[in-house]
Write a protein that holds these residues in place. Structure first.
Motif, PDB file in Angstrom:
ATOM      1  N   VAL A 147       2.460 -16.857  20.239  1.00  9.79           N
ATOM      2  CA  VAL A 147       3.320 -15.944  19.633  1.00  9.79           C
ATOM      3  C   VAL A 147       3.993 -16.936  18.694  1.00  9.79           C
ATOM      4  O   VAL A 147       4.398 -17.991  18.925  1.00  9.79           O
ATOM      5  N   LEU A 148       4.204 -16.359  17.475  1.00  6.25           N
ATOM      6  CA  LEU A 148       4.760 -17.234  16.358  1.00  6.25           C
ATOM      7  C   LEU A 148       6.175 -16.812  15.686  1.00  6.25           C
ATOM      8  O   LEU A 148       6.576 -15.674  15.700  1.00  6.25           O
ATOM      9  N   ALA A 149       6.798 -17.820  15.305  1.00 13.03           N
ATOM     10  CA  ALA A 149       8.058 -17.511  14.458  1.00 13.03           C
ATOM     11  C   ALA A 149       7.614 -17.315  13.011  1.00 13.03           C
ATOM     12  O   ALA A 149       6.406 -17.647  12.627  1.00 13.03           O
ATOM     13  N   ASN A 150       8.509 -17.189  12.080  1.00  9.52           N
ATOM     14  CA  ASN A 150       8.595 -17.223  10.479  1.00  9.52           C
ATOM     15  C   ASN A 150       9.167 -18.213  10.135  1.00  9.52           C
ATOM     16  O   ASN A 150       9.362 -19.117  10.933  1.00  9.52           O
ATOM     17  N   THR A 151       9.006 -18.228   8.889  1.00 17.54           N
ATOM     18  CA  THR A 151       9.510 -19.706   8.316  1.00 17.54           C
ATOM     19  C   THR A 151      11.152 -19.922   8.538  1.00 17.54           C
ATOM     20  O   THR A 151      11.633 -20.887   8.311  1.00 17.54           O
ATOM     21  N   VAL A 152      11.827 -19.001   8.679  1.00 19.64           N
ATOM     22  CA  VAL A 152      13.396 -19.053   8.724  1.00 19.64           C
ATOM     23  C   VAL A 152      13.616 -18.912  10.258  1.00 19.64           C
ATOM     24  O   VAL A 152      14.907 -18.510  10.696  1.00 19.64           O
ATOM     25  N   GLY A 153      12.598 -19.020  11.331  1.00 17.20           N
ATOM     26  CA  GLY A 153      13.042 -19.284  12.742  1.00 17.20           C
ATOM     27  C   GLY A 153      13.103 -17.880  13.487  1.00 17.20           C
ATOM     28  O   GLY A 153      13.902 -17.881  14.694  1.00 17.20           O
ATOM     29  N   GLU A 154      12.664 -16.918  12.834  1.00 14.55           N
ATOM     30  CA  GLU A 154      12.733 -15.659  13.498  1.00 14.55           C
ATOM     31  C   GLU A 154      11.556 -15.321  14.370  1.00 14.55           C
ATOM     32  O   GLU A 154      10.296 -15.583  13.910  1.00 14.55           O
ATOM     33  N   LEU A 155      11.525 -14.683  15.417  1.00 17.83           N
ATOM     34  CA  LEU A 155      10.550 -14.017  16.283  1.00 17.83           C
ATOM     35  C   LEU A 155       9.514 -13.111  15.343  1.00 17.83           C
ATOM     36  O   LEU A 155      10.256 -12.380  14.738  1.00 17.83           O
ATOM     37  N   CYS A 156       8.365 -13.289  15.201  1.00 19.18           N
ATOM     38  CA  CYS A 156       7.634 -12.678  14.200  1.00 19.18           C
ATOM     39  C   CYS A 156       6.375 -11.846  15.038  1.00 19.18           C
ATOM     40  O   CYS A 156       6.631 -10.397  15.048  1.00 19.18           O
ATOM     41  N   GLU A 157       5.474 -12.337  15.355  1.00 23.26           N
ATOM     42  CA  GLU A 157       4.402 -11.652  16.107  1.00 23.26           C
ATOM     43  C   GLU A 157       3.508 -12.518  16.648  1.00 23.26           C
ATOM     44  O   GLU A 157       3.458 -13.787  16.865  1.00 23.26           O
ATOM     45  N   ARG A 185      17.751  -5.964  13.970  1.00 25.65           N
ATOM     46  CA  ARG A 185      18.501  -6.368  12.934  1.00 25.65           C
ATOM     47  C   ARG A 185      18.343  -7.732  12.282  1.00 25.65           C
ATOM     48  O   ARG A 185      17.874  -8.585  13.157  1.00 25.65           O
ATOM     49  N   GLU A 186      18.674  -8.043  11.102  1.00 25.59           N
ATOM     50  CA  GLU A 186      18.480  -9.253  10.664  1.00 25.59           C
ATOM     51  C   GLU A 186      19.121 -10.407  11.374  1.00 25.59           C
ATOM     52  O   GLU A 186      20.362 -10.330  11.888  1.00 25.59           O
ATOM     53  N   GLY A 187      18.207 -11.403  11.674  1.00 28.75           N
ATOM     54  CA  GLY A 187      18.827 -12.445  12.921  1.00 28.75           C
ATOM     55  C   GLY A 187      19.117 -12.066  14.228  1.00 28.75           C
ATOM     56  O   GLY A 187      19.538 -13.090  14.812  1.00 28.75           O
ATOM     57  N   GLU A 188      18.730 -10.828  14.692  1.00 36.73           N
ATOM     58  CA  GLU A 188      19.009 -10.645  15.846  1.00 36.73           C
ATOM     59  C   GLU A 188      17.939 -11.210  17.077  1.00 36.73           C
ATOM     60  O   GLU A 188      18.357 -11.385  18.237  1.00 36.73           O
ATOM     61  N   LEU A 189      16.566 -11.554  16.614  1.00 34.50           N
ATOM     62  CA  LEU A 189      15.572 -12.064  17.239  1.00 34.50           C
ATOM     63  C   LEU A 189      15.243 -13.250  16.828  1.00 34.50           C
ATOM     64  O   LEU A 189      14.079 -13.456  16.296  1.00 34.50           O
ATOM     65  N   PRO A 190      15.962 -14.334  17.112  1.00 33.11           N
ATOM     66  CA  PRO A 190      15.518 -15.891  16.755  1.00 33.11           C
ATOM     67  C   PRO A 190      14.333 -15.992  17.736  1.00 33.11           C
ATOM     68  O   PRO A 190      14.446 -15.512  18.742  1.00 33.11           O
ATOM     69  N   TYR A 191      13.423 -17.130  17.210  1.00 33.75           N
ATOM     70  CA  TYR A 191      12.558 -17.414  18.243  1.00 33.75           C
ATOM     71  C   TYR A 191      12.991 -17.855  19.344  1.00 33.75           C
ATOM     72  O   TYR A 191      12.417 -17.798  20.549  1.00 33.75           O
ATOM     73  N   GLU A 192      14.207 -18.409  19.582  1.00 38.33           N
ATOM     74  CA  GLU A 192      14.666 -18.890  20.722  1.00 38.33           C
ATOM     75  C   GLU A 192      14.682 -17.957  21.885  1.00 38.33           C
ATOM     76  O   GLU A 192      15.301 -18.096  23.127  1.00 38.33           O
ATOM     77  N   VAL A 193      15.058 -16.583  21.370  1.00 39.84           N
ATOM     78  CA  VAL A 193      14.972 -15.420  22.393  1.00 39.84           C
ATOM     79  C   VAL A 193      14.063 -15.639  23.651  1.00 39.84           C
ATOM     80  O   VAL A 193      14.183 -15.155  24.438  1.00 39.84           O
ATOM     81  N   LEU A 194      12.924 -16.395  23.201  1.00 41.54           N
ATOM     82  CA  LEU A 194      11.940 -16.504  24.163  1.00 41.54           C
ATOM     83  C   LEU A 194      12.441 -17.325  25.388  1.00 41.54           C
ATOM     84  O   LEU A 194      11.898 -17.337  26.664  1.00 41.54           O
TER      85      LEU A 194
END
Length: 286
Positions: free
Chosen positions: A167-177, A224-233
């Motif tokens: 599972v990857l983040a994007n370049t701004v630290g959001e959970l992606c896919e 929503r924007e910023g709602e799911l940062p990678y740290e949600v994991l």
């Protein structure tokens, strides 16, 4: 179980030589593809997959695939394949220069290859975080292209850790896919999946879950924007949130292991998995 392949208007064996060495899909990854689950000899959600194939081709600058030709090839492959679980449609730029530039549009001869083969469906998934990111500003963000090298590297890393998906983040630290899946977080009594603006693929299973779940009483929406940062994991590891993957072969798959640690499947994740399997079998081309 063998693989059945269609190319150049006829069926082929897996050992047949099909593409030229100068096919642009081989030399520079200039191509797009779709993978469908197969149930009872039929490709699931084929119309939606072909619609996305056309969008990806347009985004890559390839001529539009011939919908009728693709459907005929799919019918030929599935008619000859017997009991299979997976269909793949690959559409490339065809023979071209050895560099990244293409021939002029009127000189392009795209290649179409359709194949069917076995698939293994697991009721749950094991994932790990990886140090690489998705570029949500990439020229091919959101397109299903054959340029899969970064996914190969990330998935190999996951397998070395005993997982079956990264599972990857994007370049701004959001959970992606994931490398071949979308992600869904169960949190605060609802399911939330990263918005397409995160750079994730517009998955067909993701799309159908967003359509089907609310009518079944399962709250689901895009983030929503910023709602799911990678740290949600980290919340998943702590047990205050849960995770599921969605994909054409996985369907909706609750995650039971994250970074090598056991985690619990959420009630909504389990309900979504049951709903999707039932609806998929009820309508094979929704």
């Amino acid at each position: 179980m063998s693989v059945v392949i269609w190319a150049d208007g006829r069926l082929h064996a897996p050992t047949d030589r099909i593409l030229t060495g100068v096919d642009h899909g081989v030399t520079v990854g200039d191509g797009v593809f779709e993978t469908c689950a197969v149930y009872a000899g039929r490709a699931f959600a084929l119309t939606r997959h072909l619609r996305r194939l056309a969008r990806s081709a347009e985004g890559l600058g390839l001529p539009a695939p011939d919908d009728g030709q693709v459907r005929d090839a799919v019918a030929a492959v599935l008619g000859a394949a017997g009991d299979v679980g997976r269909l793949r449609i690959t559409y490339t730029g065809g023979p071209g220069p050895l560099g990244s530039h293409r021939d002029a549009p009127d000189a392009q001869r795209p290649s179409l290859v359709v194949l069917a083969g076995p698939a293994t469906r697991a009721p749950s998934s094991r994932v790990v975080r990886v140090p690489w990111v998705r570029n949500e500003r990439s020229a091919v963000a959101g397109l299903k292209t054959t340029s899969y090298a970064e996914n190969v590297v990330a998935l190999a890393h996951a397998y070395r850790q005993g997982a079956d998906e990264a599972v990857l983040a994007n370049t701004v630290g959001e959970l992606c896919e994931g490398t071949g899946s979308n992600v869904v977080v169960e949190r605060g009594g609802e399911l939330v999946t990263p918005a397409l603006s995160s750079g994730c693929l517009a998955g067909i299973t993701r799309e159908l879950l967003l359509e089907w779940a609310p009518a079944a009483g399962i709250p689901v929406r895009e983030s929503r924007e910023g709602e799911l940062p990678y740290e949600v994991l980290d919340e998943v590891l702590a047990g205050s949130a849960h995770l599921a993957l969605t994909g054409s072969i996985r369907n909706v798959s609750p995650v039971l292991s994250l970074d090598g640690r056991d985690v619990q499947a959420g009630a909504l994740c389990r309900a979504a998995a049951e709903l999707f399997q039932a609806r998929a079998l009820d309508d094979l081309d929704p």
